[in-house]
Design an enzyme around this catalytic site. Structure first.
Site, short mmCIF file in Angstrom:
data_model
loop_
_atom_site.label_atom_id
_atom_site.label_comp_id
_atom_site.label_asym_id
_atom_site.label_seq_id
_atom_site.Cartn_x
_atom_site.Cartn_y
_atom_site.Cartn_z
CG ASP A 407 80.40 187.93 19.32
OD1 ASP A 407 80.41 187.19 20.31
OD2 ASP A 407 81.21 187.83 18.38
CD GLU A 460 81.53 187.58 24.08
OE1 GLU A 460 82.06 186.50 24.33
OE2 GLU A 460 81.62 188.14 22.97
#
EC number: 2.4.1.18
Length: 726
Positions: A407, A460
């Site tokens: 993330d 990401e």
């Protein structure tokens, strides 16, 4: 009066909880020709050793001492038992923890200090083990700025003076083996900072289990699970993922489904229901929003406090192992969202762990994320890098996860991420690149690929940082794949336009092909796009209800047929109208509504087409698998392209307006008969059934630089897929 064999200073430090090595005082010690047994019992009224030799309290202290002759010493077990009675009359018997040698080896401490102990989760934390045939739990924790660390819990009344730990030289690691403790016991570490005397009570950073919120205790956990997925892991090691279908169903376990009373389901219950559904829908993988322990439901798991603990919301760590094992037994892979970019400021967890900036960077210009109100890991510190990389390996090796989606990578790469001028510190070369984070990511990916064959690492990353998904030996970051955030943003922005204005946004559909093969891309339609007043996917669409549903079907087709692996967040597959909320289950009743059921059946058929059509997955990451037929018909908002493999080709034609196009001519690569293998306007999917009667025949008329062509009917707001009959 103080016993002359123990200094008043030593006892004072024990009483104040500031002694760095209680083993120097407690246990059994030679005193001239005699021996002394010393124990520290703050709550005892009386005590004895092995039930036969009374211990005498040193006046005004909690120190009990017994003097033994050489003969008595020989009769005393090496690890002797202490019996004591409290003021309320309760009796206790334990083996003294202060008779055991240090359990941490020099190699363990050396590798950890260098940041290269990849299995440190088997060393630090709480390890159930036997020492000298005595069972108990070995506790170890890194707290270099502490003057004293104790293990506290129900077993000692949360009294930090009862079980102080010993230090291990200059390593900053404290340890204590406590006999008699077992799996399931609740504990924390009580830490006193050596500079400020601040007293902190912290959860174990390496805890394998934690209490259900709002409780925050760490739980001793010794897994007894028997894995049954050896065949899956063996096959995964040789899996050619780049040339295989990867179709990911993104799931938040707490809100996919709930029981009739609105409570969470257990991992085992979810496994049965979710796997059945995922197989029926035709997905290849499940990706879980973070399930490492977190105190706040509203964080969705992205503010982690227990990095090694599967959240107790849904059961025990072995229940989670069952979930993963069940997925593997049914041919479904499991990916996990993982958050090494930042951590929350909750006082019971990593924040200012020993009273100093231990896991975070000390300077807030590097150590605090202003947007999220969280701390940023100090990637330049060996022990911190070790903690994170070992954590990734723990999920992959010990919990059999098939890959991690990392993330917020962009926030790690740039020192000025979401910061104003003057609010960030440049690197040593004056640049904005976070060199320490870059090296961390490269090491992380290199170790995962080396130690976990077939495991995938996904980033990401929302900027144009180069070579994110290229190997480290080529100068890349080493990720397997990267989320294509540009494609997602452009696509959703286009689909939200009224069809009248779509001709002016046509480049938002075509631009992604300019960079589509610069990385190994996943095409995501993720949870981030259906929260915070962004509306559900179908609710973003313009027009009346029929047009919204038609646009939704068109979007699903557009994602599936474009090059790149696929990811869709739960609820999108049946066009849920409401924004997603972590506080309730999905609106499954909508699947009984014809329009929503139609979208669901289309997604199911698209998934089947995707899995059975090599043209749609063999060349996702190179230009050989894609050719435009016509990308210039912006006036009619029509796009057409070919997906190609060595075995077949698929013709994909999209009409992004609610106007049906009759006798629309497209060029084709080969003469023959083409069958209509999918039409998103089929009445099976809730459409108007405008189409081409199942097949088309080519004409010898060159068109669009193709040797032949045909005319077809393009349904409104729909995609048509053609395949040449063999």
């Amino acid at each position: 009066m103080m016993n002359q064999t123990v200094t008043e200073e030593a006892v004072r430090r024990l009483a104040e909880g500031t002694h760095h090595d209680p083993f120097q005082i407690l246990g059994c010690h030679a005193v001239g020709k005699k021996w002394e047994v010393r124990v520290w019992l703050p709550t005892a009224e009386s005590a004895s050793v092995e039930g036969w030799h009374a211990l005498t309290r040193v006046e005004g202290t909690s120190l009990f001492i017994a003097s033994l002759t050489e003969k008595q010493k020989k009769a005393l077990p090496l690890h002797f038992k202490v019996n004591w009675v409290e003021a309320n009359g309760s009796e206790h018997t334990v083996v003294s923890p202060y008779t055991f040698l240090p359990q941490l080896g020099e190699l363990d401490l050396h590798l950890y200090a260098e940041g290269r102990h990849w299995h440190v989760y088997d060393v630090l934390g709480a390890q159930v083990k036997e020492v000298d045939n005595i069972s108990g739990v070995q506790f170890s924790v890194w707290a270099p700025a502490a003057s004293r660390v104790s293990v506290v819990g129900d077993f000692n009344g949360w009294n930090g003076l009862r079980h102080p730990m010993r230090t291990n030289g200059q390593s900053g690691v404290w340890e204590l083996f406590i006999p008699g403790m077992v799996s399931g016991d609740i504990y924390k570490f009580e830490i006193r900072n050596y500079q400020t005397d601040q007293l902190l009570v912290k959860t174990d950073p390496y805890a394998k289990a934690m209490e259900f919120r709002p409780q925050t205790g760490s739980i001793v956990y010794d897994s007894t699970f028997q894995w049954q997925d050896r065949d899956w892991l063996a096959a995964r090691a040789h899996f050619d993922w780049q040339a295989s279908p990867i179709n990911i169903y993104e799931v938040h376990l707490g809100s996919w489904q709930r029981d009739h009373d609105g409570f969470f389901l257990n991992y085992k219950e979810i496994a049965q229901r979710l796997v059945e559904y995922v197989k029926w829908m035709g997905y290849t993988h499940i990706e879980l929003l973070p399930i490492s322990e977190h105190p706040l439901d509203e964080s969705w798991g992205y503010q982690t406090t227990g990095y090694f603990s599967p959240t107790s919301r849904f059961g025990s760590p072995d229940d989670f192992r069952y979930f993963v094992n069940y997925c593997h037994e049914n041919g479904i892979g499991v990916f996990l969202d993982w958050v090494p970019a930042h951590f929350p400021k909750d006082e019971f967890a990593l924040a200012r762990f020993d009273g100093t900036a231990l896991y975070e960077h000390e300077d807030p210009r590097r150590g605090e994320h202003q947007d999220w109100g969280t701390y940023i890991f100090n990637y330049g510190r060996n022990e911190v890098r070790n903690f994170l990389i070992a954590n990734a390996l723990y999920w992959l090796k010990e919990l059999h996860i098939d890959g991690l989606r990392v993330d917020a990578v962009a926030s790690m790469l740039y020192l000025d991420y979401s910061r104003k001028d003057g609010d960030w510190l440049p690197n040593q070369y004056g640049g904005r690149e976070n060199i320490e984070a870059i090296e961390f990511l490269k090491t992380l990916n290199a170790e995962v690929h080396a130690q976990c064959p077939g495991a995938l690492m996904m980033a990401e990353e929302s900027t144009s940082w180069p070579m994110v998904s290229r190997p480290t030996w080529m100068g890349g970051l080493g990720f397997s794949m990267k989320w294509n955030m540009g494609w997602m943003n452009d696509t959703l922005d286009f689909f939200q336009q009224d069809p009248i204005y779509r001709p002016y946004h046509h480049n938002q559909l075509t631009f992604s092909q300019m960079y589509a093969y610069s990385e190994n891309f996943i095409l995501p339609l993720s949870h981030d796009e259906v929260v915070h007043m962004k509306h559900a996917l179908v609710s973003k669409m313009p027009g009346d209800t029929w047009q919204k549903m038609a646009n939704m079907r068109l979007l699903m087709g557009y994602q599936t047929l474009n090059p790149g692996k696929k990811l869709l967040f739960m609820g999108g597959e049946f066009a849920q109208w409401q924004e997603w909320s972590e506080s309730r289950g999905l609106d499954w009743y909508l699947c009984e509504q014809p329009a929503n059921r139609g979208v669901q059946m289309l997604v199911r058929d698209l998934n089947l087409l995707y899995q059975t059509s090599p043209a749609l997955y063999c060349h996702d990451f190179d230009q050989e698998g894609f050719e435009w037929i016509d990308c210039h018909d912006y006036e009619q908002s029509v796009l057409s392209f070919v997906r190609i493999s060595e075995k077949e080709s698929l013709i994909c034609v999209f009409n992004f307006t609610p106007v049906p196009r009759y006798d629309y001519r497209i060029g084709l690569p080969e003469t023959g008969i083409y069958e209509e293998v999918l039409n998103s306007d089929s009445e099976l999917y809730g459409g108007g059934n405008v189409g081409n009667s199942g097949q088309l025949t080519t004409e010898d008329q060159r068109w669009m630089n193709r040797p032949c062509s045909t005319t077809l009917v393009l349904p409104p707001l729909a995609v048509v897929v053609l395949r040449k009959k063999s």
